[in-house]
Structures are given as C-alpha cells and as structure tokens.
Design a protein around this motif. Sequence first.
Motif, mmCIF file in Angstrom:
data_model
loop_
_atom_site.group_PDB
_atom_site.id
_atom_site.type_symbol
_atom_site.label_atom_id
_atom_site.label_comp_id
_atom_site.label_asym_id
_atom_site.label_seq_id
_atom_site.Cartn_x
_atom_site.Cartn_y
_atom_site.Cartn_z
ATOM 1 N N UNK A 49 0.552 17.136 9.231
ATOM 2 C CA UNK A 49 0.464 15.692 9.002
ATOM 3 C C UNK A 49 -0.495 15.055 10.001
ATOM 4 N N UNK A 50 -1.603 14.483 9.524
ATOM 5 C CA UNK A 50 -2.532 13.822 10.446
ATOM 6 C C UNK A 50 -1.833 12.714 11.246
ATOM 7 N N UNK A 51 -2.398 12.390 12.398
ATOM 8 C CA UNK A 51 -1.811 11.391 13.288
ATOM 9 C C UNK A 51 -1.616 10.084 12.525
ATOM 10 N N UNK A 52 -0.380 9.592 12.547
ATOM 11 C CA UNK A 52 0.001 8.420 11.761
ATOM 12 C C UNK A 52 0.604 7.356 12.671
ATOM 13 N N UNK A 53 0.175 6.121 12.469
ATOM 14 C CA UNK A 53 0.671 4.994 13.258
ATOM 15 C C UNK A 53 1.594 4.170 12.373
ATOM 16 N N UNK A 54 2.836 3.999 12.838
ATOM 17 C CA UNK A 54 3.829 3.246 12.069
ATOM 18 C C UNK A 54 4.283 2.015 12.837
ATOM 19 N N UNK A 55 4.602 0.963 12.088
ATOM 20 C CA UNK A 55 5.366 -0.165 12.619
ATOM 21 C C UNK A 55 6.758 -0.082 12.007
ATOM 22 N N UNK A 56 7.758 -0.102 12.864
ATOM 23 C CA UNK A 56 9.146 0.090 12.424
ATOM 24 C C UNK A 56 9.953 -1.135 12.810
ATOM 25 N N UNK A 57 10.507 -1.815 11.818
ATOM 26 C CA UNK A 57 11.338 -2.988 12.096
ATOM 27 C C UNK A 57 12.699 -2.507 12.584
ATOM 28 N N UNK A 58 12.989 -2.770 13.845
ATOM 29 C CA UNK A 58 14.163 -2.173 14.472
ATOM 30 C C UNK A 58 15.481 -2.716 13.930
ATOM 31 N N UNK A 59 15.436 -3.870 13.263
ATOM 32 C CA UNK A 59 16.662 -4.437 12.704
ATOM 33 C C UNK A 59 16.866 -3.991 11.254
ATOM 34 N N UNK A 60 15.839 -4.129 10.432
ATOM 35 C CA UNK A 60 15.979 -3.813 9.004
ATOM 36 C C UNK A 60 15.724 -2.340 8.695
ATOM 37 N N UNK A 61 15.159 -1.597 9.659
ATOM 38 C CA UNK A 61 14.802 -0.182 9.514
ATOM 39 C C UNK A 61 13.651 0.053 8.536
ATOM 40 N N UNK A 62 12.920 -1.006 8.206
ATOM 41 C CA UNK A 62 11.753 -0.851 7.353
ATOM 42 C C UNK A 62 10.624 -0.192 8.142
ATOM 43 N N UNK A 63 9.955 0.726 7.471
ATOM 44 C CA UNK A 63 8.892 1.500 8.108
ATOM 45 C C UNK A 63 7.583 1.219 7.374
ATOM 46 N N UNK A 64 6.541 0.865 8.111
ATOM 47 C CA UNK A 64 5.258 0.576 7.496
ATOM 48 C C UNK A 64 4.177 1.442 8.125
ATOM 49 N N UNK A 65 3.507 2.254 7.289
ATOM 50 C CA UNK A 65 2.389 3.064 7.761
ATOM 51 C C UNK A 65 1.187 2.156 7.959
ATOM 52 N N UNK A 66 0.771 1.994 9.219
ATOM 53 C CA UNK A 66 -0.354 1.123 9.537
ATOM 54 C C UNK A 66 -1.695 1.849 9.409
ATOM 55 N N UNK A 67 -1.661 3.135 9.719
ATOM 56 C CA UNK A 67 -2.898 3.912 9.633
ATOM 57 C C UNK A 67 -2.569 5.386 9.739
ATOM 58 N N UNK A 68 -3.282 6.199 8.991
ATOM 59 C CA UNK A 68 -3.205 7.643 9.155
ATOM 60 C C UNK A 68 -4.617 8.170 9.358
ATOM 61 N N UNK A 69 -4.738 9.070 10.305
ATOM 62 C CA UNK A 69 -6.038 9.689 10.593
ATOM 63 C C UNK A 69 -6.687 10.169 9.304
ATOM 64 N N UNK A 70 -7.901 9.731 9.089
ATOM 65 C CA UNK A 70 -8.646 10.129 7.899
ATOM 66 C C UNK A 70 -9.371 11.441 8.186
ATOM 67 N N UNK A 71 -9.181 12.417 7.319
ATOM 68 C CA UNK A 71 -9.936 13.664 7.403
ATOM 69 C C UNK A 71 -11.022 13.589 6.339
ATOM 70 N N UNK A 72 -12.232 13.284 6.789
ATOM 71 C CA UNK A 72 -13.343 13.110 5.850
ATOM 72 C C UNK A 72 -13.610 14.430 5.121
#
Length: 706
Positions: free
Chosen positions: A409-432
């Motif tokens: 799994x390429x390096x992935x940056x997530x924002x995680x809402x600590x109250x609702x437990x919602x997870x949002x993928x902000x960016x994943x390393x692009x392999x050109x």
Amino acid sequence: MLSSALACTNKDTKMETYKWPAAKAPIAEIKPKQRVLHGDTVVDNYYWMIDYFKKGPESTKTIDYLNAENAYLDKMMSGTKTLQANLFKELKGRIKEKDESVPVFKNGYFYYSRTEEGKQYSKFCRKKETLDAKEEILLDIDELAKGLPYYSATGYSVSPDNKLLAYGVDQVSRRQYTILIKNLETGELLKDSIPNTEGDAVWAADNKTLFYTSKNAKTLLSEKIKKHKLGTAASRDIVVYQEKDKSNYIGVGKSKSGKYIFIYSSATLSAEERLIPADQPDAEFKVFQPRIKDVLYNVTALADKFLIVTNWNAKNFRLMECPLDKTAKENWKEVIPHRKDVLLEDVEGFKDFIVISERKNGLAQLRIRKLNGAEHYIDFGEPTYNASVGNNPEYNSEKLRYIYTSMTTPVSVYDYHMDTKEKQLMKQQVVVGGYNKAGYTTERLYATAKDGTQVPISLVYKNGLKKDGNAPLLLYAYGSYGHSMDASFSSSNLSLLNRGFVFAIAHIRGGQEMGRQWYEDGRLMKKMNTFTDFIDCGNFLIEKKYTSSAHLYAQGGSAGGLLMGAVINLAPELWHGVIAQVPFVDVVNTMLDESIPLTTNEFDEWGNPKNADAYHYMKSYSPYENIEAKHYPNMLVTTGLHDSQVQYFEPAKWVAKLRATKTDKNVLLLKTDMDFGHGGASGRFDYLKDIALNYAFLLSLENINK
C-alpha cells in the motif's frame, strides 16, 4: 587481480554472473599503528586514513585512495552503465514530479510544500485561512540550491504573529546548520545569522526571541541551548542551558498549545526536561523532574495538566499525569498502566482527545481516547503495515492526521474524525505508470532464533513466486537504538520485485518492534543477538524455499552497516552479495575516540571500551577487528566524505583490510560520495542514482541485464 568471468559457487550450486572487467583493485598502503589496551595489543595497518578528518599529514593520500576506489568501481561497473541509466529512468519515472503535500492548518494558515516538473527541490508555501486564497511562497529551495552540490533546509518555524520564518541551512551535508530569518512581509533576510546549530528554532510569544540548539564544532554534540534576540549578533547569544553529561542529546521545542517552551535532555537510559511559559522568554527554565538513573520520560502539555510517558517502574512505559504546578514524580498519577505485551511509545495531545501510539506483536496501533474516558483503536486490516501520527499542529482540532502504508500500500495520508470515527483519505502516493497492489503478496513470518526467540519477518513479492529456492531475495534490517523498522511501501522496490526478487525486512532484536525488552536484548553485552537473529532469518528463508544462499542478498546502512559487517564475518557462506551503506564497522576505535562525533552519546548503546569487559565484547563482533583469511561474499560498500554520523574512514579502512585479507575472488567495491554525507544527495532525484547503482550490482550478480 580479478578474472574476467567470476562465478559464485557454494556446495551445491554454480551460477555464472555478470562478466566483470579485468581491473586491478587499489591496494592501500600499510602503515602499522599499535593499540594497547586492557593487556590486548592490536595492530591497525590503515589508521592513517583518519587524517583527512583529523587534518593530518596523510590527508592528500587519503583522498587519493578514495578517488582510486571510485575509479575502480566505475571500471568494474562500466558494463552496467546502460542498465544503471535505465534503472534511474525507471525509478524517476514512478515519481510524480509535479506534486503537493497535504496542507496542514496552523494559526490561521494552511502550510504545504510543492514540487515542480524537472526540479530537484521544493517550495514551502502557505495560504491564509482558506485553500482558495492566494499562495505565498515562503522559501523556494530550487532557487536557493542553484549551483550548489548539496543544499538542505530544515526546521521551518513561523513566528506567532505569522510575520517571520526561521529555518536552518546546511550546504556541506555535515548536519551543521546556520539559522536564518526571513521577513515574510518584505521577502528580505534579516541580518541575524546563527551558525553551527541543529537547525531548530523555537519562537517565544514576543516574536523577537528565539531558542535553539548549539553544537560543538568539533564533536558535533548538541551541548547548549541558547537564546537569541533579533537584531543582536549570534556571538552575544545567552546560554540558557548547558548539558554536562556527554552521553545526552539535547533539544528545544514548544508545546502544541503554544504555552510552554521545553528543553529536553535524554540518553539511552535517562531523561530530564525543563520548561518556561512561552510568554516569559527571560524566565529561568524550571526542571520538570530531575533525572533519575534508568528512568526515561517525556512531557505533553494539555490545557489543565501535563501528560508523562515514562518507563518509571514500567519497562514498556506507561502514561501518567500531573497538575501544571506540581510536576515532580511524587505528584504523577497513572492514566494507562504498564502492560507486558504492549509498548506505549508516545502520546499526542488535543483539546478534547489524546492519541496514544502503541506497539503490540510488532505492529503499530493508534488508540484514540476522549478526555472523558471513552476510547477506541483505529482498524488497519492488513497483516503487516506501518501506521503513525502525522503532522497535527492544531491543538483545537477534532481530526487526527495519520500516515498509513504497507509493503503493498503506497504511503497514504488520512484525516480521522476522532469523535465520529469517519476516515478520509487525503492523499495516496501516486506511482506514475500504474501500480496494482493486487499483483503483489505481502506476508509476515516468524523465524526461530538460536535461543528459541520468534523473530518477525515482513516480506513482499510479485504474485506467481515459485518457492523452490531459485528466487533472488534481498534481506534488509537495522537492529539498533530501539529503532523499529516497520513494513512500508517503496516504489523503488518495484524494480526488484518486477524482476523476480523477494524483498524482506528482518525485525531483529536491537530494534523495538516487540517491546522495550526487544531493544534491551540487542544492545551492550547482548548485541550479538542482533547479528545471529539476522543470520537465523536468512537460514529460515532458505529453509522455507523462498531463496537459497546462491541467491540471498543482504543490505543495511549505518548501524545496519555494522550488521552487514558482522554477519559476513559470522556466516560469509550464507550470502551471495551484500550492500553495506555508510557502515559503522570500526566500533572499538571509534568508541575510544571522544573527538569523533556521536561517540560519547553512544556509550549506553555500545558500551565504553575503556571498560575491559565492554572492550573485549565489542572487539568480539566489531567487523574491522574480525576480518579473517577466508572467502567473503560479493560486496558493495558506500560512504560519504562529509558524513557526520559514520566518518568515511571506517568503511574505507574496512574495505582496505578486506582486500588485503580475504581469500576469494568475489567483487569488493567502495563508492565514496565526495560531496555528500550520511544521507547522500539532497536533491529528490539524485539519490535515485545510488539506488540504481545498488540495484545494478544485485542484478549483475543474478545475471539480469534488463
């Protein structure tokens, strides 16, 4: 003299490899120097190579030798030039040249860095309040680095009023940074210039006082914390703290809330912190808790209390808390108790939450706890991976920025809402060029060490691997300082995987993957476990038919280079080839010389050879001391002339002694980067040339030329 067609032969396999040119290897001059200690006499024929570092009479001869080795490497690898060029193009081709980091919000601004097509460096930027705002380029590193072989900028620190930027610059690659200050309103540099620092700078609340870590110009030890007032000469800066114990590293930082400035001092086994309110820069730093033998602690400030991660009566650490005005340990109250099977690594504080970084069964865990007590863990769902807390500078946030990766799994940056437990993928390393993780398999295995300990191995390979012992396998490890070598994605590794290689990481003792005891069992007088664990992992992978000794390769750097040096002495027949990067291989001599950077900091890791027991144990595994007249594997050794962590003369002496002693005709190559230091080139593409050389070396040994 090397033959024109070398072959690797073990007891049941013979394989022809790349046709190495008939070139004569450099022969280093022998100038015996005697070392007598603890009744033991040792003759060092190549001690003179230290002279460039010491500015001694053999400086020129040392440089001549390094240049001769570089010329020999170029000749020997000349037949791989096309392969190296193609590998470099392939490696670079996977990198998205025009890219941008995920913006981080702090004090009214979104901060990010971005890269442009064809450019080696980056631009540090911000936008006010919204991402739709006009971009401000705070530092254009591409411009600043023009015409320079090396340029590193670090420690970006914006003043509380958002008007000034302090940052450190190193143009030599020796990690000696000069702090500069830029007026972000006018774009001009202030006259303030603070040399010989760690590159860090911490602003007080008044926007005109800076605290920073000053280094000893010779030993490069971080010795003093100084205070700088804007507009004054650095020579007049006030020392606010001086570390007397040379085994301690020191530094300075600010709490996320911005309310406190901390000075920390820590060695392998003890720690101490001091603090002042950030709005009282001229106050005297107050000791949080005086240092205690064998007790480590670090402090996180919340609005109404301090949190303390400590190993006080807790080998795997526990979490404590105390009032803001009563910080001595008799006031500490337990929040999370010690557990034998879980290592508590760190805590991140927010207004309403804390995030605890833990490690269980060798895998990272992130534990979210609301300050009212409700808690949960983030689920990651892969057998082997790496997860860590990202950049979270905003204290009032309800979102956690974290980083996730695995070997597929390429390096992935997530924002995680600590109250609702919602997870949002902000960016994943692009392999050109495309990458499909479904085409690769990752596994987690356990090898049984000679003492019965189960040692984890993480590995990855392209689907369709036949486990018949014929696949080439590269085994990597570090195994020191309690540094955990977690499974993570590497787009570079695809160049090996796609050519049939297996890539494996041995999570050997000396790291901290399996808890604090894992580290304790791989340092000082138990250091040999690190080396035998790695050998046992290699034997296990052969036994399970992932590879064979005719196709098994090993790689490690720095302290991992020490590992390489030790295992080729202990089990030379196990490896077909070894890559040792900036290797720490002359352990005894380096640890005896307190003028060499890092030496005194490392006594709790390796021991002090002025002690007889430590000396004899250290000598029993030090790679340079244990070279024998026997066959060694094919080897590529790399170093940097300006390396401040492991000085160039260690690998240079090691190679010279190996050449003069070994009995085989296998390849032994030394590459010295004459412009760089421990981390190699500073540009984001230049380092790929080193990877291309490493891979060309491995592929040549496998007779793969495409």
